[in-house]
Design a protein around this motif. Structure first.
Motif, PDB file in Angstrom:
ATOM      1  N   VAL A  67       0.858  -1.178   0.000  1.00  0.00           N
ATOM      2  CA  VAL A  67       0.000   0.000   0.000  1.00  0.00           C
ATOM      3  C   VAL A  67       0.899   1.233   0.000  1.00  0.00           C
ATOM      4  CG1 VAL A  67      -1.829   1.222   1.205  1.00  0.00           C
ATOM      5  CG2 VAL A  67      -1.740  -1.272   1.285  1.00  0.00           C
ATOM      6  N   PRO A  68       0.927   1.963  -1.113  1.00  0.00           N
ATOM      7  CA  PRO A  68       1.760   3.168  -1.139  1.00  0.00           C
ATOM      8  C   PRO A  68       1.131   4.287  -0.316  1.00  0.00           C
ATOM      9  CG  PRO A  68       0.583   2.951  -3.196  1.00  0.00           C
ATOM     10  CD  PRO A  68       0.279   1.722  -2.391  1.00  0.00           C
ATOM     11  N   ASP A  69       1.979   5.162   0.173  1.00  0.00           N
ATOM     12  CA  ASP A  69       1.519   6.299   0.954  1.00  0.00           C
ATOM     13  C   ASP A  69       1.328   7.485   0.011  1.00  0.00           C
ATOM     14  OD1 ASP A  69       0.821   7.906   3.085  1.00  0.00           O
ATOM     15  OD2 ASP A  69       2.890   8.522   3.435  1.00  0.00           O
ATOM     16  N   CYS A 114       3.877   8.814 -10.219  1.00  0.00           N
ATOM     17  CA  CYS A 114       5.276   8.728  -9.795  1.00  0.00           C
ATOM     18  C   CYS A 114       5.401   7.937  -8.498  1.00  0.00           C
ATOM     19  CB  CYS A 114       5.857  10.126  -9.634  1.00  0.00           C
ATOM     20  SG  CYS A 114       7.572  10.139  -9.083  1.00  0.00           S
ATOM     21  N   ILE A 115       4.517   8.169  -7.554  1.00  0.00           N
ATOM     22  CA  ILE A 115       4.549   7.451  -6.277  1.00  0.00           C
ATOM     23  C   ILE A 115       4.300   5.965  -6.494  1.00  0.00           C
ATOM     24  CG2 ILE A 115       3.340   7.168  -4.070  1.00  0.00           C
ATOM     25  CD1 ILE A 115       2.967  10.229  -4.080  1.00  0.00           C
ATOM     26  N   LEU A 116       3.312   5.633  -7.317  1.00  0.00           N
ATOM     27  CA  LEU A 116       3.008   4.220  -7.579  1.00  0.00           C
ATOM     28  C   LEU A 116       4.163   3.528  -8.304  1.00  0.00           C
ATOM     29  CD1 LEU A 116      -0.752   4.433  -8.599  1.00  0.00           C
ATOM     30  CD2 LEU A 116       0.215   3.712  -6.416  1.00  0.00           C
ATOM     31  N   ASP A 117       4.793   4.217  -9.262  1.00  0.00           N
ATOM     32  CA  ASP A 117       5.942   3.637  -9.962  1.00  0.00           C
ATOM     33  C   ASP A 117       7.104   3.404  -9.013  1.00  0.00           C
ATOM     34  OD1 ASP A 117       4.618   3.539 -12.375  1.00  0.00           O
ATOM     35  OD2 ASP A 117       5.475   5.425 -13.131  1.00  0.00           O
ATOM     36  N   ALA A 118       7.323   4.344  -8.101  1.00  0.00           N
ATOM     37  CA  ALA A 118       8.423   4.190  -7.136  1.00  0.00           C
ATOM     38  C   ALA A 118       8.175   3.008  -6.211  1.00  0.00           C
ATOM     39  CB  ALA A 118       8.587   5.479  -6.332  1.00  0.00           C
ATOM     40  N   VAL A 119       6.945   2.837  -5.772  1.00  0.00           N
ATOM     41  CA  VAL A 119       6.628   1.726  -4.873  1.00  0.00           C
ATOM     42  C   VAL A 119       6.754   0.399  -5.619  1.00  0.00           C
ATOM     43  CG1 VAL A 119       4.763   0.653  -3.546  1.00  0.00           C
ATOM     44  CG2 VAL A 119       5.218   3.080  -3.323  1.00  0.00           C
ATOM     45  N   GLU A 120       6.308   0.349  -6.875  1.00  0.00           N
ATOM     46  CA  GLU A 120       6.437  -0.880  -7.656  1.00  0.00           C
ATOM     47  C   GLU A 120       7.895  -1.231  -7.908  1.00  0.00           C
ATOM     48  OE1 GLU A 120       4.178  -0.321 -11.201  1.00  0.00           O
ATOM     49  OE2 GLU A 120       2.257  -0.595 -10.200  1.00  0.00           O
ATOM     50  N   ALA A 121       8.757  -0.231  -8.022  1.00  0.00           N
ATOM     51  CA  ALA A 121      10.182  -0.463  -8.247  1.00  0.00           C
ATOM     52  C   ALA A 121      10.910  -0.763  -6.941  1.00  0.00           C
ATOM     53  CB  ALA A 121      10.802   0.749  -8.938  1.00  0.00           C
ATOM     54  N   GLN A 123      11.345   1.387  -4.417  1.00  0.00           N
ATOM     55  CA  GLN A 123      11.995   2.575  -3.887  1.00  0.00           C
ATOM     56  C   GLN A 123      11.011   3.305  -2.971  1.00  0.00           C
ATOM     57  OE1 GLN A 123      12.921   4.785  -7.375  1.00  0.00           O
ATOM     58  NE2 GLN A 123      14.611   3.468  -7.987  1.00  0.00           N
ATOM     59  N   PRO A 124      11.516   4.132  -2.078  1.00  0.00           N
ATOM     60  CA  PRO A 124      10.585   4.910  -1.248  1.00  0.00           C
ATOM     61  C   PRO A 124       9.898   5.987  -2.085  1.00  0.00           C
ATOM     62  CG  PRO A 124      12.841   5.535  -0.783  1.00  0.00           C
ATOM     63  CD  PRO A 124      12.910   4.346  -1.700  1.00  0.00           C
ATOM     64  N   ALA A 125       8.737   6.408  -1.646  1.00  0.00           N
ATOM     65  CA  ALA A 125       7.969   7.417  -2.385  1.00  0.00           C
ATOM     66  C   ALA A 125       8.635   8.781  -2.329  1.00  0.00           C
ATOM     67  CB  ALA A 125       6.550   7.500  -1.841  1.00  0.00           C
ATOM     68  N   ASP A 126       9.637   8.945  -1.449  1.00  0.00           N
ATOM     69  CA  ASP A 126      10.334  10.236  -1.348  1.00  0.00           C
ATOM     70  C   ASP A 126      11.121  10.561  -2.617  1.00  0.00           C
ATOM     71  OD1 ASP A 126       9.324  10.355   1.172  1.00  0.00           O
ATOM     72  OD2 ASP A 126      11.143   9.585   2.129  1.00  0.00           O
ATOM     73  N   VAL A 127      11.340   9.575  -3.471  1.00  0.00           N
ATOM     74  CA  VAL A 127      12.049   9.817  -4.733  1.00  0.00           C
ATOM     75  C   VAL A 127      11.286  10.834  -5.571  1.00  0.00           C
ATOM     76  CG1 VAL A 127      12.845   8.703  -6.850  1.00  0.00           C
ATOM     77  CG2 VAL A 127      13.028   7.504  -4.685  1.00  0.00           C
ATOM     78  N   CYS A 128       9.990  10.833  -5.447  1.00  0.00           N
ATOM     79  CA  CYS A 128       9.164  11.747  -6.239  1.00  0.00           C
ATOM     80  C   CYS A 128       9.207  13.176  -5.706  1.00  0.00           C
ATOM     81  CB  CYS A 128       7.722  11.263  -6.250  1.00  0.00           C
ATOM     82  SG  CYS A 128       7.526   9.655  -7.009  1.00  0.00           S
ATOM     83  N   LEU A 129       9.722  13.366  -4.516  1.00  0.00           N
ATOM     84  CA  LEU A 129       9.730  14.690  -3.907  1.00  0.00           C
ATOM     85  C   LEU A 129      11.078  15.393  -4.062  1.00  0.00           C
ATOM     86  CD1 LEU A 129       7.814  13.840  -0.637  1.00  0.00           C
ATOM     87  CD2 LEU A 129       6.907  14.824  -2.734  1.00  0.00           C
ATOM     88  N   GLU A 130      11.936  14.890  -4.955  1.00  0.00           N
ATOM     89  CA  GLU A 130      13.233  15.525  -5.169  1.00  0.00           C
ATOM     90  C   GLU A 130      13.030  16.943  -5.677  1.00  0.00           C
ATOM     91  OE1 GLU A 130      15.267  13.048  -7.883  1.00  0.00           O
ATOM     92  OE2 GLU A 130      15.578  11.444  -6.448  1.00  0.00           O
TER      93      GLU A 130
END
Length: 144
Positions: A67-69, A114-121, A123-130
């Motif tokens: 479950v992504p945040d 972006c969040i869903l792709d990061a979770v599927e890969a 990675q943490p969802a913080d990658v999208c907040l760069e």
């Protein structure tokens, strides 16, 4: 000398004779060559046991719910203020409101993606907040 064609005649029959069409075995055939019911059931048991044994050798599959945040602002609908169009300038303002709402909605969709792709890969969802990223600008401007 016998005719070679007579020896090949049973082999050339098409389709092959069915089991029930075959003649019975000769009377001098001993009973030891036929399988008893016990032997048949043992062979069935061994075949079924082998099937179950092979089927149980597969690796166990583990299912996990991921479950992504997704931040609350991304899950909120984009609203467009209602205005009355009395003049042509009012129509322009209404169109501008709709364009801004569409950009905001598309930004929310891109950020969620972006969040869903990061979770599927993994990675943490913080990658999208760069900083400097398209989605981080979207998240920063959401409060506007």
């Amino acid at each position: 000398m016998s005719n070679p064609a007579s020896k090949l005649a049973p082999l050339l029959m098409w389709p092959a004779p069915r089991l029930r069409d075959r003649p019975p075995p000769p009377p001098n055939m001993s009973r030891s060559k036929t399988l008893s019911e016990k032997e048949i059931s043992m062979r069935r048991f061994l075949m079924i046991f082998a099937l179950f044994w092979v089927a149980s050798c597969t690796p166990k599959i583990e299912y996990r719910n991921i479950v992504p945040d997704v931040p609350e602002p991304l899950r909120q609908p984009v609203t467009v203020p209602e205005r009355r169009a009395e003049t042509l300038a009012d129509v322009g303002v209404i169109l501008t409101d709709h364009v801004q709402a569409l950009k905001k909605a598309n930004g929310q969709i891109a950020a969620t993606d972006c969040i869903l792709d990061a979770v599927e890969a993994g990675q943490p969802a913080d990658v999208c907040l760069e900083l400097g990223g398209y989605t981080s600008k979207t998240l920063e401007n959401m409060e506007d």
